[in-house]
Design a protein around this motif. Structure first.
Motif, PDB file in Angstrom:
ATOM      1  N   VAL A  44       0.917  -1.018  -0.064  1.00 21.48           N
ATOM      2  CA  VAL A  44      -0.078   0.027  -0.114  1.00 21.48           C
ATOM      3  C   VAL A  44       0.779   1.502   0.029  1.00 21.48           C
ATOM      4  CG1 VAL A  44      -1.729   1.291   1.443  1.00 21.48           C
ATOM      5  CG2 VAL A  44      -1.998  -1.203   1.131  1.00 21.48           C
ATOM      6  N   PRO A  45       1.865   1.486   1.025  1.00 21.42           N
ATOM      7  CA  PRO A  45       2.819   2.660   0.758  1.00 21.42           C
ATOM      8  C   PRO A  45       3.384   3.033  -0.483  1.00 21.42           C
ATOM      9  CG  PRO A  45       3.311   1.283   2.750  1.00 21.42           C
ATOM     10  CD  PRO A  45       2.369   0.370   1.851  1.00 21.42           C
ATOM     11  N   LEU A  46       3.589   1.942  -1.604  1.00 18.02           N
ATOM     12  CA  LEU A  46       4.268   2.116  -2.860  1.00 18.02           C
ATOM     13  C   LEU A  46       3.288   3.036  -3.567  1.00 18.02           C
ATOM     14  CD1 LEU A  46       5.016  -1.493  -3.916  1.00 18.02           C
ATOM     15  CD2 LEU A  46       6.471   0.248  -2.954  1.00 18.02           C
ATOM     16  N   GLY A  47       2.192   3.302  -3.204  1.00 21.16           N
ATOM     17  CA  GLY A  47       1.313   4.247  -3.763  1.00 21.16           C
ATOM     18  C   GLY A  47       1.899   5.845  -3.648  1.00 21.16           C
ATOM     19  N   GLY A  48       2.774   5.804  -2.614  1.00 20.49           N
ATOM     20  CA  GLY A  48       3.417   7.267  -2.336  1.00 20.49           C
ATOM     21  C   GLY A  48       4.688   7.307  -3.237  1.00 20.49           C
ATOM     22  N   TRP A  49       4.884   6.508  -4.093  1.00 20.17           N
ATOM     23  CA  TRP A  49       5.987   6.548  -5.201  1.00 20.17           C
ATOM     24  C   TRP A  49       5.511   7.507  -6.161  1.00 20.17           C
ATOM     25  CZ3 TRP A  49       8.287   1.488  -7.258  1.00 20.17           C
ATOM     26  CH2 TRP A  49       9.386   0.853  -6.230  1.00 20.17           C
ATOM     27  N   ILE A  50       4.267   7.805  -6.415  1.00 18.59           N
ATOM     28  CA  ILE A  50       3.806   8.921  -7.401  1.00 18.59           C
ATOM     29  C   ILE A  50       4.362  10.543  -6.719  1.00 18.59           C
ATOM     30  CG2 ILE A  50       1.902   9.721  -5.961  1.00 18.59           C
ATOM     31  CD1 ILE A  50       0.369  10.152  -8.568  1.00 18.59           C
ATOM     32  N   MET A  51       4.845  10.556  -5.440  1.00 15.90           N
ATOM     33  CA  MET A  51       5.459  11.896  -5.342  1.00 15.90           C
ATOM     34  C   MET A  51       6.875  12.078  -6.030  1.00 15.90           C
ATOM     35  SD  MET A  51       5.083  12.201  -0.938  1.00 15.90           S
ATOM     36  CE  MET A  51       6.006  10.651  -0.724  1.00 15.90           C
ATOM     37  N   GLY A  61      -1.139  17.547  -0.968  1.00 12.43           N
ATOM     38  CA  GLY A  61      -1.097  16.238  -0.719  1.00 12.43           C
ATOM     39  C   GLY A  61      -0.934  15.538  -2.262  1.00 12.43           C
ATOM     40  N   LEU A  62      -1.057  14.397  -2.438  1.00 18.73           N
ATOM     41  CA  LEU A  62      -0.697  13.489  -3.519  1.00 18.73           C
ATOM     42  C   LEU A  62      -1.655  14.121  -4.622  1.00 18.73           C
ATOM     43  CD1 LEU A  62      -0.022   9.886  -2.152  1.00 18.73           C
ATOM     44  CD2 LEU A  62       1.622  11.427  -3.244  1.00 18.73           C
ATOM     45  N   LEU A  63      -2.944  14.310  -4.548  1.00 17.45           N
ATOM     46  CA  LEU A  63      -3.777  14.417  -5.314  1.00 17.45           C
ATOM     47  C   LEU A  63      -3.791  16.026  -6.153  1.00 17.45           C
ATOM     48  CD1 LEU A  63      -7.041  12.842  -3.956  1.00 17.45           C
ATOM     49  CD2 LEU A  63      -5.506  11.795  -5.663  1.00 17.45           C
ATOM     50  N   HIS A  64      -3.115  16.946  -5.553  1.00 22.66           N
ATOM     51  CA  HIS A  64      -3.232  18.298  -6.016  1.00 22.66           C
ATOM     52  C   HIS A  64      -1.826  18.842  -6.157  1.00 22.66           C
ATOM     53  CE1 HIS A  64      -7.221  17.550  -3.863  1.00 22.66           C
ATOM     54  NE2 HIS A  64      -7.748  18.373  -4.974  1.00 22.66           N
ATOM     55  N   SER A  65      -0.709  17.879  -6.032  1.00 23.04           N
ATOM     56  CA  SER A  65       0.569  18.386  -6.109  1.00 23.04           C
ATOM     57  C   SER A  65       0.726  18.599  -7.689  1.00 23.04           C
ATOM     58  CB  SER A  65       1.528  17.776  -5.371  1.00 23.04           C
ATOM     59  OG  SER A  65       1.557  17.694  -4.228  1.00 23.04           O
ATOM     60  N   THR A  66       1.675  19.352  -8.119  1.00 24.64           N
ATOM     61  CA  THR A  66       2.047  19.713  -9.444  1.00 24.64           C
ATOM     62  C   THR A  66       2.885  18.480 -10.038  1.00 24.64           C
ATOM     63  OG1 THR A  66       2.381  21.994  -9.063  1.00 24.64           O
ATOM     64  CG2 THR A  66       3.228  21.243 -11.166  1.00 24.64           C
ATOM     65  N   PHE A  67       2.453  17.908 -11.135  1.00 22.41           N
ATOM     66  CA  PHE A  67       2.952  16.710 -11.910  1.00 22.41           C
ATOM     67  C   PHE A  67       4.288  17.299 -12.637  1.00 22.41           C
ATOM     68  CE2 PHE A  67       3.583  13.850 -15.349  1.00 22.41           C
ATOM     69  CZ  PHE A  67       3.819  12.687 -14.729  1.00 22.41           C
ATOM     70  N   VAL A  68       5.342  16.946 -12.139  1.00 21.70           N
ATOM     71  CA  VAL A  68       6.753  17.190 -13.035  1.00 21.70           C
ATOM     72  C   VAL A  68       7.233  16.247 -13.885  1.00 21.70           C
ATOM     73  CG1 VAL A  68       7.179  19.051 -11.378  1.00 21.70           C
ATOM     74  CG2 VAL A  68       8.129  16.778 -10.891  1.00 21.70           C
ATOM     75  N   GLY A  69       6.810  14.942 -14.068  1.00 22.28           N
ATOM     76  CA  GLY A  69       7.316  14.110 -14.599  1.00 22.28           C
ATOM     77  C   GLY A  69       8.555  13.495 -14.236  1.00 22.28           C
ATOM     78  N   LEU A  70       9.652  13.244 -15.135  1.00 27.65           N
ATOM     79  CA  LEU A  70      10.971  12.644 -14.583  1.00 27.65           C
ATOM     80  C   LEU A  70      11.811  13.856 -14.192  1.00 27.65           C
ATOM     81  CD1 LEU A  70      11.470  10.097 -17.301  1.00 27.65           C
ATOM     82  CD2 LEU A  70      10.471   9.866 -15.232  1.00 27.65           C
ATOM     83  N   ASP A  71      11.436  15.052 -13.935  1.00 27.02           N
ATOM     84  CA  ASP A  71      12.478  16.181 -13.560  1.00 27.02           C
ATOM     85  C   ASP A  71      13.445  15.794 -12.260  1.00 27.02           C
ATOM     86  OD1 ASP A  71      11.405  17.518 -15.676  1.00 27.02           O
ATOM     87  OD2 ASP A  71      10.337  19.103 -14.378  1.00 27.02           O
ATOM     88  N   LYS A  72      12.709  15.188 -11.295  1.00 29.64           N
ATOM     89  CA  LYS A  72      13.328  14.802 -10.092  1.00 29.64           C
ATOM     90  C   LYS A  72      14.454  13.879 -10.498  1.00 29.64           C
ATOM     91  CE  LYS A  72      11.108  17.424  -7.334  1.00 29.64           C
ATOM     92  NZ  LYS A  72      11.746  18.663  -6.772  1.00 29.64           N
ATOM     93  N   PHE A  73      14.251  12.796 -11.455  1.00 29.71           N
ATOM     94  CA  PHE A  73      15.465  11.853 -11.705  1.00 29.71           C
ATOM     95  C   PHE A  73      16.390  12.568 -12.458  1.00 29.71           C
ATOM     96  CE2 PHE A  73      11.423   9.265 -10.909  1.00 29.71           C
ATOM     97  CZ  PHE A  73      11.946   8.391 -10.046  1.00 29.71           C
ATOM     98  N   LYS A  74      15.970  13.423 -13.370  1.00 29.63           N
ATOM     99  CA  LYS A  74      17.021  14.173 -13.957  1.00 29.63           C
ATOM    100  C   LYS A  74      17.894  14.914 -13.219  1.00 29.63           C
ATOM    101  CE  LYS A  74      14.280  14.746 -18.179  1.00 29.63           C
ATOM    102  NZ  LYS A  74      13.411  15.783 -19.006  1.00 29.63           N
ATOM    103  N   PHE A  75      17.324  15.687 -12.139  1.00 29.13           N
ATOM    104  CA  PHE A  75      18.158  16.258 -11.071  1.00 29.13           C
ATOM    105  C   PHE A  75      19.250  15.396 -10.342  1.00 29.13           C
ATOM    106  CE2 PHE A  75      18.827  17.609  -6.850  1.00 29.13           C
ATOM    107  CZ  PHE A  75      19.500  19.048  -7.118  1.00 29.13           C
ATOM    108  N   LEU A  76      18.534  14.048 -10.128  1.00 33.94           N
ATOM    109  CA  LEU A  76      19.445  13.321  -9.295  1.00 33.94           C
ATOM    110  C   LEU A  76      20.644  12.872 -10.201  1.00 33.94           C
ATOM    111  CD1 LEU A  76      17.055  10.496  -7.821  1.00 33.94           C
ATOM    112  CD2 LEU A  76      18.313  12.312  -6.429  1.00 33.94           C
ATOM    113  N   PHE A  77      20.393  12.292 -11.461  1.00 37.57           N
ATOM    114  CA  PHE A  77      21.570  12.008 -12.207  1.00 37.57           C
ATOM    115  C   PHE A  77      22.531  13.147 -12.756  1.00 37.57           C
ATOM    116  CE2 PHE A  77      18.820   8.473 -12.533  1.00 37.57           C
ATOM    117  CZ  PHE A  77      19.268   7.562 -11.704  1.00 37.57           C
TER     118      PHE A  77
END
Length: 316
Positions: A44-51, A61-77
């Motif tokens: 059930v906590p895997l649903g939090g991966w949407i963050m 919250g999860l439902l109203h936060s801005t969707f940014v796609g893969l931007d966080k992963f691009k920043f990581l690498f």
């Protein structure tokens, strides 16, 4: 077979199945509890991966936060710090896999099995696995006291004129990984050896007798009987533990680390804590956690495929 006979047979099968289920009702109830626990706390906590794909804000919250796609992963690498913590995590995880988890427990189990005194064997085994139950707070405290400039290690090295000045163990980056590996070795070697001892105890004694008839001594029996018999256990445990390479730890690195060794002490878990909690960037922390989980699964899949191709024991 006539239709009445077929109906009678199918009815008896149903009754037998019901009887079996009723007899095993306690086991079924316990199993349901564990399955429910796993679903509730692991899946059930895997649903939090949407963050990881949002610019998550707790107030939205999860439902109203801005969707940014893969931007966080691009920043990581593109982040040099994250690439460095991947290196640190992988290297410390590999050292832990090779020494405290595999080589030393196997060697310790084999040598312990060769002890002739049953009482001495029990004492050594008990002493060896008791550190497993110690908190990392206690273990790191012992290491700090032992390896400090005025600690017993430096005092002995100075007394025997091996060194002229105290060694700064916790201020020398090249020593940090070795200290972490030693900490895991001291704490977990005896505990990890238990399963190998169990596997050794199940080896057929006739194999040792046959080896003795062929002229094998003590080392010959270990090399030609004990180790080959342990091979399936070693392979399966190695496959299982390979998934924990990126779980190099958090407590020991966090407690032993300092500003002087930060470049070699930070792991992915510490990075997640720093960004996910301290900096309130839950999305970036979640993305780093997803990366660790996915890489661990990929490593297990690759290792299992190699074991399957070579005809060794495998997980699935």
């Amino acid at each position: 077979m006539s239709k009445p006979e077929e109906k009678k047979k199918s009815k008896s099968k149903v009754e037998i199945n019901r009887k079996i289920l009723y007899r095993q009702r306690v086991l079924i109830i316990i199993s349901i509890i564990f399955v429910a626990y796993g679903l509730l706390f692991y899946y059930v906590p895997l649903g939090g991966w949407i963050m990881a794909f949002q610019n998550y804000k707790p107030k939205d919250g999860l439902l109203h936060s801005t969707f940014v796609g893969l931007d966080k992963f691009k920043f990581l690498f593109s982040d040099a710090t994250f690439l460095r913590v991947i290196r640190n995590t992988f290297c410390m995880g590999l050292l832990n896999l090779i020494f405290p988890t595999t080589l030393f427990p196997i060697a310790f189990a084999v040598l312990l099995n060769e002890m002739r005194s049953l009482g001495g064997k029990r004492v050594v085994q008990t002493i060896s696995y008791l550190p497993h139950f110690l908190s990392w707070i206690i273990v790191t405290g012992i290491l700090h006291d032992s390896l400090s400039n005025s600690g017993i290690v430096n005092e002995l090295l100075l007394k025997f004129h091996i060194i002229k000045d105290p060694i700064g163990f916790f201020s020398t980056p090249k020593l940090f990984w070795g200290i972490v590996c030693f900490a895991h070795l001291w704490k977990e070697m005896g505990w990890n050896a238990i399963i190998y001892l169990s596997a050794i105890s199940s080896i057929d004694p006739n194999l040792y007798e046959a080896a003795a008839i062929d002229g094998a001594g003590r080392w010959g029996k270990i090399w030609y009987v004990t180790l080959p018999s342990l091979r399936p256990t070693i392979i399966v445990l190695l496959l299982m533990n390979m998934g924990f390479i990126l779980n190099a730890g958090f407590e020991v690195q966090y407690l032993l680390g300092n500003g002087l060794v930060k470049n070699v002490s930070d792991t992915i878990d510490i990075y997640v804590l720093t960004w996910g909690v301290s900096q309130n960037d839950y999305s970036l922390g979640t993305a780093a956690g997803i990366f660790k989980s996915v890489v661990s699964i990929v490593i297990i899949m690759i290792a299992n495929a190699i074991a399957k191709k070579t005809g060794e024991g495998r997980l699935f």
